[in-house]
Motif scaffolding. Sequence first.
Motif, PDB file in Angstrom:
ATOM      1  N   ALA A 118      -1.264   3.183 -10.243  1.00  0.00           N
ATOM      2  CA  ALA A 118      -0.488   4.391 -10.542  1.00  0.00           C
ATOM      3  C   ALA A 118       0.888   4.332  -9.877  1.00  0.00           C
ATOM      4  O   ALA A 118       1.908   4.691 -10.483  1.00  0.00           O
ATOM      5  N   ALA A 119       0.933   3.864  -8.629  1.00  0.00           N
ATOM      6  CA  ALA A 119       2.221   3.745  -7.934  1.00  0.00           C
ATOM      7  C   ALA A 119       3.094   2.691  -8.597  1.00  0.00           C
ATOM      8  O   ALA A 119       4.326   2.836  -8.659  1.00  0.00           O
ATOM      9  N   ALA A 120       2.495   1.616  -9.107  1.00  0.00           N
ATOM     10  CA  ALA A 120       3.261   0.574  -9.790  1.00  0.00           C
ATOM     11  C   ALA A 120       3.932   1.131 -11.037  1.00  0.00           C
ATOM     12  O   ALA A 120       5.062   0.741 -11.373  1.00  0.00           O
ATOM     13  N   ARG A 121       3.268   2.040 -11.727  1.00  0.00           N
ATOM     14  CA  ARG A 121       3.885   2.657 -12.906  1.00  0.00           C
ATOM     15  C   ARG A 121       5.099   3.489 -12.509  1.00  0.00           C
ATOM     16  O   ARG A 121       6.117   3.519 -13.228  1.00  0.00           O
ATOM     17  N   ILE A 122       5.025   4.164 -11.367  1.00  0.00           N
ATOM     18  CA  ILE A 122       6.177   4.941 -10.886  1.00  0.00           C
ATOM     19  C   ILE A 122       7.327   4.006 -10.536  1.00  0.00           C
ATOM     20  O   ILE A 122       8.483   4.240 -10.913  1.00  0.00           O
ATOM     21  N   ALA A 123       7.028   2.922  -9.831  1.00  0.00           N
ATOM     22  CA  ALA A 123       8.073   1.976  -9.433  1.00  0.00           C
ATOM     23  C   ALA A 123       8.684   1.270 -10.636  1.00  0.00           C
ATOM     24  O   ALA A 123       9.895   1.019 -10.673  1.00  0.00           O
ATOM     25  N   ALA A 146       9.278  17.644  -6.773  1.00  0.00           N
ATOM     26  CA  ALA A 146       9.780  18.523  -7.833  1.00  0.00           C
ATOM     27  C   ALA A 146       9.246  18.110  -9.198  1.00  0.00           C
ATOM     28  O   ALA A 146       8.889  18.953 -10.032  1.00  0.00           O
ATOM     29  N   GLU A 147       9.186  16.797  -9.436  1.00  0.00           N
ATOM     30  CA  GLU A 147       8.645  16.287 -10.690  1.00  0.00           C
ATOM     31  C   GLU A 147       7.155  16.010 -10.528  1.00  0.00           C
ATOM     32  O   GLU A 147       6.719  15.514  -9.495  1.00  0.00           O
ATOM     33  N   PRO A 148       6.340  16.309 -11.549  1.00  0.00           N
ATOM     34  CA  PRO A 148       4.902  16.029 -11.457  1.00  0.00           C
ATOM     35  C   PRO A 148       4.642  14.551 -11.136  1.00  0.00           C
ATOM     36  O   PRO A 148       5.376  13.672 -11.583  1.00  0.00           O
ATOM     37  N   THR A 149       3.614  14.298 -10.360  1.00  0.00           N
ATOM     38  CA  THR A 149       3.305  12.929  -9.951  1.00  0.00           C
ATOM     39  C   THR A 149       1.848  12.603 -10.227  1.00  0.00           C
ATOM     40  O   THR A 149       0.994  13.493 -10.213  1.00  0.00           O
ATOM     41  N   SER A 150       1.581  11.332 -10.482  1.00  0.00           N
ATOM     42  CA  SER A 150       0.213  10.873 -10.707  1.00  0.00           C
ATOM     43  C   SER A 150      -0.421  10.352  -9.435  1.00  0.00           C
ATOM     44  O   SER A 150      -1.574   9.913  -9.443  1.00  0.00           O
ATOM     45  N   VAL A 151       0.320  10.386  -8.318  1.00  0.00           N
ATOM     46  CA  VAL A 151      -0.166   9.824  -7.063  1.00  0.00           C
ATOM     47  C   VAL A 151      -0.146  10.902  -5.979  1.00  0.00           C
ATOM     48  O   VAL A 151       0.912  11.469  -5.668  1.00  0.00           O
ATOM     49  N   THR A 152      -1.298  11.200  -5.423  1.00  0.00           N
ATOM     50  CA  THR A 152      -1.406  12.096  -4.271  1.00  0.00           C
ATOM     51  C   THR A 152      -2.066  11.323  -3.145  1.00  0.00           C
ATOM     52  O   THR A 152      -3.148  10.759  -3.319  1.00  0.00           O
ATOM     53  N   LEU A 153      -1.417  11.287  -1.994  1.00  0.00           N
ATOM     54  CA  LEU A 153      -1.855  10.458  -0.880  1.00  0.00           C
ATOM     55  C   LEU A 153      -2.511  11.326   0.191  1.00  0.00           C
ATOM     56  O   LEU A 153      -1.869  12.226   0.743  1.00  0.00           O
ATOM     57  N   ARG A 213      -8.081   2.561  -3.520  1.00  0.00           N
ATOM     58  CA  ARG A 213      -6.738   1.997  -3.365  1.00  0.00           C
ATOM     59  C   ARG A 213      -6.291   1.231  -4.601  1.00  0.00           C
ATOM     60  O   ARG A 213      -5.087   1.152  -4.883  1.00  0.00           O
ATOM     61  N   VAL A 214      -7.227   0.665  -5.354  1.00  0.00           N
ATOM     62  CA  VAL A 214      -6.856  -0.101  -6.546  1.00  0.00           C
ATOM     63  C   VAL A 214      -6.238   0.827  -7.589  1.00  0.00           C
ATOM     64  O   VAL A 214      -5.170   0.530  -8.151  1.00  0.00           O
ATOM     65  N   GLU A 250       0.826  -1.195   0.000  1.00  0.00           N
ATOM     66  CA  GLU A 250       0.000   0.000   0.000  1.00  0.00           C
ATOM     67  C   GLU A 250       0.868   1.255   0.000  1.00  0.00           C
ATOM     68  O   GLU A 250       1.461   1.617   1.024  1.00  0.00           O
ATOM     69  N   ALA A 251       0.925   1.935  -1.153  1.00  0.00           N
ATOM     70  CA  ALA A 251       1.714   3.169  -1.251  1.00  0.00           C
ATOM     71  C   ALA A 251       1.199   4.237  -0.297  1.00  0.00           C
ATOM     72  O   ALA A 251       1.966   5.098   0.154  1.00  0.00           O
TER      73      ALA A 251
END
Length: 334
Positions: free
Chosen positions: A212-217, A147-154, A206-207, A95-96
Amino acid sequence: MNDPLASQYEEFGRRWAHDTSPLYEQWSLGIAGDREVLTLLRSLPAEKQQPNLIFASARWAGGPLAGYPEWRDWLVQNWDAVADVARARTTQTNEAGRCATWMPPLSRIDGPVALLEVGAAAGLCLFPDRYGYEYTTPPGIRRLEPAEPTSVTLPCRIDDADAVPARYPEVVWRRGIDLAPIDASDPAQIDWLATLIWPGPVHDERVARLRAAARIASADPPRIARGDLLELLSDVAAESPADATLVVFHSAVLLYLDSRQRRRFAELMSGLGAAVGRRVMWLSNETKGTLDEIDAQVPAGLDTSHRFVQTRDATAIALAGQHGAVYETAPFRA
């Protein structure tokens, strides 16, 4: 309840699934009073009898998201298929969102930081500096963006505005240890992680966050050593940069070890800095009942349902929501 397995399902339903996953609560409580299903479960090794693993295995094998009577009939009829999945798979709740509760202590470390997660799965929690955060505090909302744009906001509700992180840690090294590492770029393996997410409105978002977090990793995959954390910890830790603070962290990992293994891990952590010649910080999110010395720091009568006790170097500092949505420091403020 005298049956330990029945008690395990009873606790899972009442303490963890209650108010967050009505279906899993119903399944858990149903199994707790069902001798036939409990007998089926006992045909598996003890480590494969866990509610989350059994429920995910049933879903992976095609089981319906239905009330207990219908689901129970399907389970009994398809038990061999479910058991095969359970034997082949492990519980890996990667869980990111938990990074929202790691950030308060991580953000206060000066200088470079090396991250080592035990029980890393796909390593999604090894990227706290790649996610955005939205902390809801008593005075209002505070945001933190990389600093870099992200697709995940927690999102995270935090009870003390002073505990909100003001900056990101300077992460220079990321490693993990896991019995069965997951490749974040493999859709089938990420599908298994998604199946481990409980059904219910609290968990639906969460799904999408997982994927989205998997794409970052997968864009910058960390090295995750395959094996037993008790055997690999010192060797992997010794690979970290000597000039960085090594942070060894984990969430809901020690509960899958027996009491002797937990004690051994605590002993390893207490001497790790001297063993590898580095500054080491130990961050832990684990359930109450994992280590006696941590339990002794929890105020009497404090409700820890749906929360981990977060510790820093074996000192309790907060309650952390099991999936990262809550961070409460009040019970442990001096």
